[in-house]
Design an enzyme around this catalytic site. Sequence first.
Site, PDB file in Angstrom:
ATOM      1  CB  ALA A 187      -0.882  -0.010   1.252  1.00 43.96           C
ATOM      2  CG  HIS A 202      -4.142  -2.685   0.314  1.00 41.69           C
ATOM      3  ND1 HIS A 202      -4.695  -2.428   1.539  1.00 41.69           N
ATOM      4  CD2 HIS A 202      -2.842  -2.963   0.553  1.00 41.69           C
ATOM      5  CE1 HIS A 202      -3.774  -2.550   2.486  1.00 41.69           C
ATOM      6  NE2 HIS A 202      -2.629  -2.876   1.902  1.00 41.69           N
ATOM      7  CG  ASP A 203      -0.400  -6.461  -0.301  1.00 46.72           C
ATOM      8  OD1 ASP A 203       0.827  -6.646  -0.264  1.00 46.72           O
ATOM      9  OD2 ASP A 203      -0.990  -5.689   0.469  1.00 46.72           O
TER      10      ASP A 203
HETATM   11  C1  LIG Z   1       2.676  -0.045   4.344  1.00 48.76           C
HETATM   12  C2  LIG Z   1       1.375  -0.792   4.383  1.00 48.76           C
HETATM   13  O1  LIG Z   1       0.807  -0.733   5.654  1.00 48.76           O
HETATM   14  C3  LIG Z   1       1.592  -2.215   3.968  1.00 48.76           C
HETATM   15  O2  LIG Z   1       1.808  -2.167   2.582  1.00 48.76           O
HETATM   16  C4  LIG Z   1       0.395  -3.114   4.238  1.00 48.76           C
HETATM   17  O3  LIG Z   1      -0.840  -2.446   4.013  1.00 48.76           O
HETATM   18  C5  LIG Z   1       0.507  -4.257   3.304  1.00 48.76           C
HETATM   19  O4  LIG Z   1      -0.126  -4.260   2.283  1.00 48.76           O
HETATM   20  C6  LIG Z   1       1.499  -5.299   3.641  1.00 48.76           C
HETATM   21  O5  LIG Z   1       1.563  -6.294   2.642  1.00 48.76           O
HETATM   22  P1  LIG Z   1       2.819  -7.297   2.673  1.00 48.76           P
HETATM   23  O6  LIG Z   1       2.384  -8.410   1.762  1.00 48.76           O
HETATM   24  O7  LIG Z   1       3.992  -6.523   2.150  1.00 48.76           O
HETATM   25  O8  LIG Z   1       3.001  -7.729   4.095  1.00 48.76           O
HETATM   26 MG   LIG Z   2       1.822 -10.116   0.863  1.00 44.50          MG
END
Ligand SMILES: C[C@H](O)[C@H](O)[C@@H](O)C(=O)COP(=O)(O)O
Ligand SMILES: [Mg+2]
Length: 512
Positions: A79, A234-235
Amino acid sequence: MEDHIAVDIGASSGRLVWGRVIDGELSLQEIHRFANGFTERGGHCYWNIDYLFGQVLIGLQKAKQQGITACTLGIDTWAVDYVLLDREGNRLEEVYAYRDERTRDAVERVTSQLSARVIYEKTGIQFQKFNTLFQLSVHDPAQLQQADKILLVPDYLYYLLTGRHINEVTNASTTQLLNLHTQDFDEDLLRLLSLTRNQFAELVQPGTVLGPIRQTWREKYDLPDCEVIAVATHDTASAVLGVPAAEEESFAYLSSGTWSLIGVETIRAIVDEQAQTSNFTNEWGAFHTYRFLKNIMGLWLIQEVHRSYDEQYSFASFVEMATPLEAFRYYVDFTDDRFLHPFDMVAEIQSYCKETGQEIPGTPGEIARCIFDNLAILYALAVKEMEAITQAPIEVIHIVGGGANNELLCQWTANVSGKKVVAGPTESTAMGNLLVQMIASQKVKDVQEGRRLIRDSFVGKTYLPQDPGDQRVWFESFTQITKRGAGGSRGHAGKSDCELSDGEGTVRESRH
Ligand SMILES: C[C@H](O)[C@H](O)[C@@H](O)C(=O)COP(=O)(O)O
Ligand SMILES: [Mg+2]
Ligand SMILES: Nc1ncnc2c1ncn2[C@@H]1O[C@H](COP(=O)(O)OP(=O)(O)O)[C@@H](O)[C@H]1O
């Protein structure tokens, strides 16, 4: 279209996953996997976005070579991070990574102009100093004025592929610029940043069809004929969609990757003082839901320990070394910003323990055990806070993402929270990404049917709570030691400490 490809890029790794429904089951195959990570140059942290886009094209070329001639395609990533484009669609500069130190004082600067309460009532988003709002507040204003379009990372990858400017809502909500009431970018916040609405793009919902891949790429690469679809970009929003929860379940999800995102699905945002004090967020979910969740430092901690030990131990071996060790010999408040990007994570953890008058973990197994134990406590505290705020009981915690492979952490999450834990799928993010594509292609009716398909297609692992007797000791020791604090800048989490009462398992909240 029978074939679907999910591109899921987290902070530590990316992957392309092919999916198709075969005989009533979701059949998956990982086509391409690649490392991700930010680099540091000139005192700043950047993503290598050209490398990432190149990996997407390489993965798609591999798909074609494996016989996938036509498919839908969706992209999700981490994000908050963004790209500035000029009128010709050229990037104005490198893409900053959210762990960059430039936002260290940004929250105070912004909330001195518009109060935290007002911002939270407008947006419902947790205060994390790396949110786009705060990153833009410290960005060179001259550069910002030149930006014709501001896209988030997955929006930008979609733009490179299709030529279309969009801001997809689930990821756009993580900017802390979207207004819950107008369901658009907030004019006051844009004014505070000296930005205008048309510097952002059209807000689109997951399931929006964006069109084909640009001819320029199809001439250079032998690619499948793709119908590109905006998924929950957003993943974490995709990970939540991929949680194999049954419709009647009262569940919490824990997307356990670089970050631990623990939360519940809601149909209305919760922005009362209690939610703000506990620093919960209301990120937008797919299909007009909200993701009431909290960021917890997550497996970033062990990723950095892995790096501190020159990558000589695998993640599985850290678990093997930690498992036989005594639980809760060390208490560390991993909500403290000092763990966001320290030079050496092992040294930072050891310093914290020394500063708080504890024994100091010395071996890789002791360091790993300290991380897993204290993450389990933070997960359990978040579950208690959510039950208190939503007044809805949580029966099961679904742990998805890479952390679902960490049997020790899954078991101790059950032990400390007192809840049943169901671990898996590891690739729930990719599955949630595919789910939106299949709904858009009318292969699957809705989220419930999609989750049932995922439940029928893979076997999770269940962990039931053990040793309930010690919970009170663990919580009280954690609260006493971490309240003493250890210097360093505390996270912007306005933490409330839930403490167990005398073992009945009920929760008595105490606040700073
Ligand atoms: C910075 C954000 O809070 C972060 O990207 C979070 O929202 C997120 O998407 C984490 O994904 P990961 O797969 O990198 O743990
Ligand atoms: Mg992830
Ligand atoms: N076999 C394993 N045993 C223990 N932990 C694992 C295993 N495989 C992956 N992990 C954990 O999963 C994390 C990566 O999760 P993932 O969801 O891929 O992260 P992201 O999407 O943030 O890049 C690793 O940092 C590691 O801690």
